[in-house]
Design a protein around this motif. Structure first.
Motif, PDB file in Angstrom:
ATOM      1  N   CYS A   1       1.681  -4.623   1.353  1.00  0.00           N
ATOM      2  CA  CYS A   1       2.050  -5.853   2.064  1.00  0.00           C
ATOM      3  C   CYS A   1       2.143  -7.137   1.272  1.00  0.00           C
ATOM      4  CB  CYS A   1       0.678  -6.206   3.205  1.00  0.00           C
ATOM      5  SG  CYS A   1       0.842  -4.999   4.397  1.00  0.00           S
ATOM      6  N   GLN A   2       1.397  -7.275   0.377  1.00  0.00           N
ATOM      7  CA  GLN A   2       1.518  -8.723  -0.379  1.00  0.00           C
ATOM      8  C   GLN A   2       2.895  -8.720  -1.208  1.00  0.00           C
ATOM      9  OE1 GLN A   2      -1.941  -9.522  -2.922  1.00  0.00           O
ATOM     10  NE2 GLN A   2      -1.113 -11.486  -3.644  1.00  0.00           N
TER      11      GLN A   2
ATOM     12  N   VAL B   1      -3.007  -3.698   0.956  1.00  0.00           N
ATOM     13  CA  VAL B   1      -2.787  -5.010   0.414  1.00  0.00           C
ATOM     14  C   VAL B   1      -1.627  -5.141  -0.453  1.00  0.00           C
ATOM     15  CG1 VAL B   1      -3.964  -7.050  -0.607  1.00  0.00           C
ATOM     16  CG2 VAL B   1      -4.987  -5.721   1.151  1.00  0.00           C
TER      17      VAL B   1
ATOM     18  N   SER C   1       6.522  -8.310   5.086  1.00  0.00           N
ATOM     19  CA  SER C   1       5.073  -8.489   5.250  1.00  0.00           C
ATOM     20  C   SER C   1       4.719  -9.390   4.079  1.00  0.00           C
ATOM     21  CB  SER C   1       4.522  -6.909   4.805  1.00  0.00           C
ATOM     22  OG  SER C   1       4.955  -6.477   3.502  1.00  0.00           O
ATOM     23  N   HIS C   2       3.415  -9.798   4.551  1.00  0.00           N
ATOM     24  CA  HIS C   2       2.581 -10.529   3.526  1.00  0.00           C
ATOM     25  C   HIS C   2       1.188  -9.988   3.529  1.00  0.00           C
ATOM     26  CE1 HIS C   2       1.243 -12.469   7.033  1.00  0.00           C
ATOM     27  NE2 HIS C   2       2.412 -12.831   7.674  1.00  0.00           N
ATOM     28  N   LYS C   3       0.181 -10.589   2.623  1.00  0.00           N
ATOM     29  CA  LYS C   3      -1.001  -9.918   2.439  1.00  0.00           C
ATOM     30  C   LYS C   3      -1.831  -9.651   3.556  1.00  0.00           C
ATOM     31  CE  LYS C   3      -4.218 -13.025   0.561  1.00  0.00           C
ATOM     32  NZ  LYS C   3      -5.044 -13.456  -0.411  1.00  0.00           N
ATOM     33  N   ASP C   4      -1.778 -10.836   4.492  1.00  0.00           N
ATOM     34  CA  ASP C   4      -2.470 -10.711   5.687  1.00  0.00           C
ATOM     35  C   ASP C   4      -1.900  -9.819   6.660  1.00  0.00           C
ATOM     36  OD1 ASP C   4      -3.779 -12.897   4.550  1.00  0.00           O
ATOM     37  OD2 ASP C   4      -2.563 -14.602   5.538  1.00  0.00           O
TER      38      ASP C   4
ATOM     39  N   LYS D   1       5.558  -7.515  -0.349  1.00  0.00           N
ATOM     40  CA  LYS D   1       6.716  -7.758   0.732  1.00  0.00           C
ATOM     41  C   LYS D   1       7.484  -6.230   0.684  1.00  0.00           C
ATOM     42  CE  LYS D   1       6.700 -12.534   0.490  1.00  0.00           C
ATOM     43  NZ  LYS D   1       7.159 -13.693   1.343  1.00  0.00           N
TER      44      LYS D   1
END
Length: 159
Positions: A58-59, A55, A13-16, A61
């Protein structure tokens, strides 16, 4: 008309991704009523939650995202000693997406961890986890909700 084959891929994942993760949880939770949970219990599960709640994970990872092409269709999250979350879009259940996500979260749960791996599973998810050798060790609840949501605590021995 030709049948479109799914192109499932997995990535960190990434923050988006926080919005997609939130939407997947919301859609999955809505499907829990009326079986195995009453509608009034399910209606409270997402109250007070927002994409912002996802967030940081996700950010960092920490979450695995399954995609069908470019569309997120599921995610999983494992930390040392625990598989924290696993959600799959209704359109993807029974197609192996959950297995792929679970294997990735389980690998993360076993990283730097020698003990048993635990999961607090919703009642409908228990049969899925049992297929991988998890066993029930007793009832539990998902706290922080009113009313509280019954769960089953499952555990797998190191293996």
């Amino acid at each position: 008309m030709p049948h479109k084959l799914s192109q499932i891929s997995y990535r960190r994942s990434h923050k988006d991704d926080a919005r997609a993760v939130f939407d997947l949880v919301s859609a999955s939770v809505a499907r829990l009523a009326p079986d195995p949970y009453p509608a009034e219990v399910v209606a409270t599960w997402m109250s007070g939650r927002s994409p912002a709640d996802y967030v940081a994970d996700c950010q960092g990872k920490e979450i695995w995202i399954a995609q069908d092409g470019a569309v997120p269709v599921g995610f999983s999250h494992g930390v040392p000693g625990e598989v924290v979350r696993l959600f799959v879009a209704a359109s993807q259940t029974g197609k192996g997406v959950g297995v792929g996500l679970f294997e990735r979260a389980l690998a993360d749960a076993r990283t730097s961890w020698d003990g048993p791996v635990t999961i607090e599973a919703t009642l409908n998810a228990v049969p899925f986890y049992k297929r991988f050798g998890f066993v029930e060790v007793g009832p539990s609840i998902f706290g922080g909700r009113d009313p509280e949501l019954p769960a089953i605590k499952t555990v797998i021995l190191k293996g």
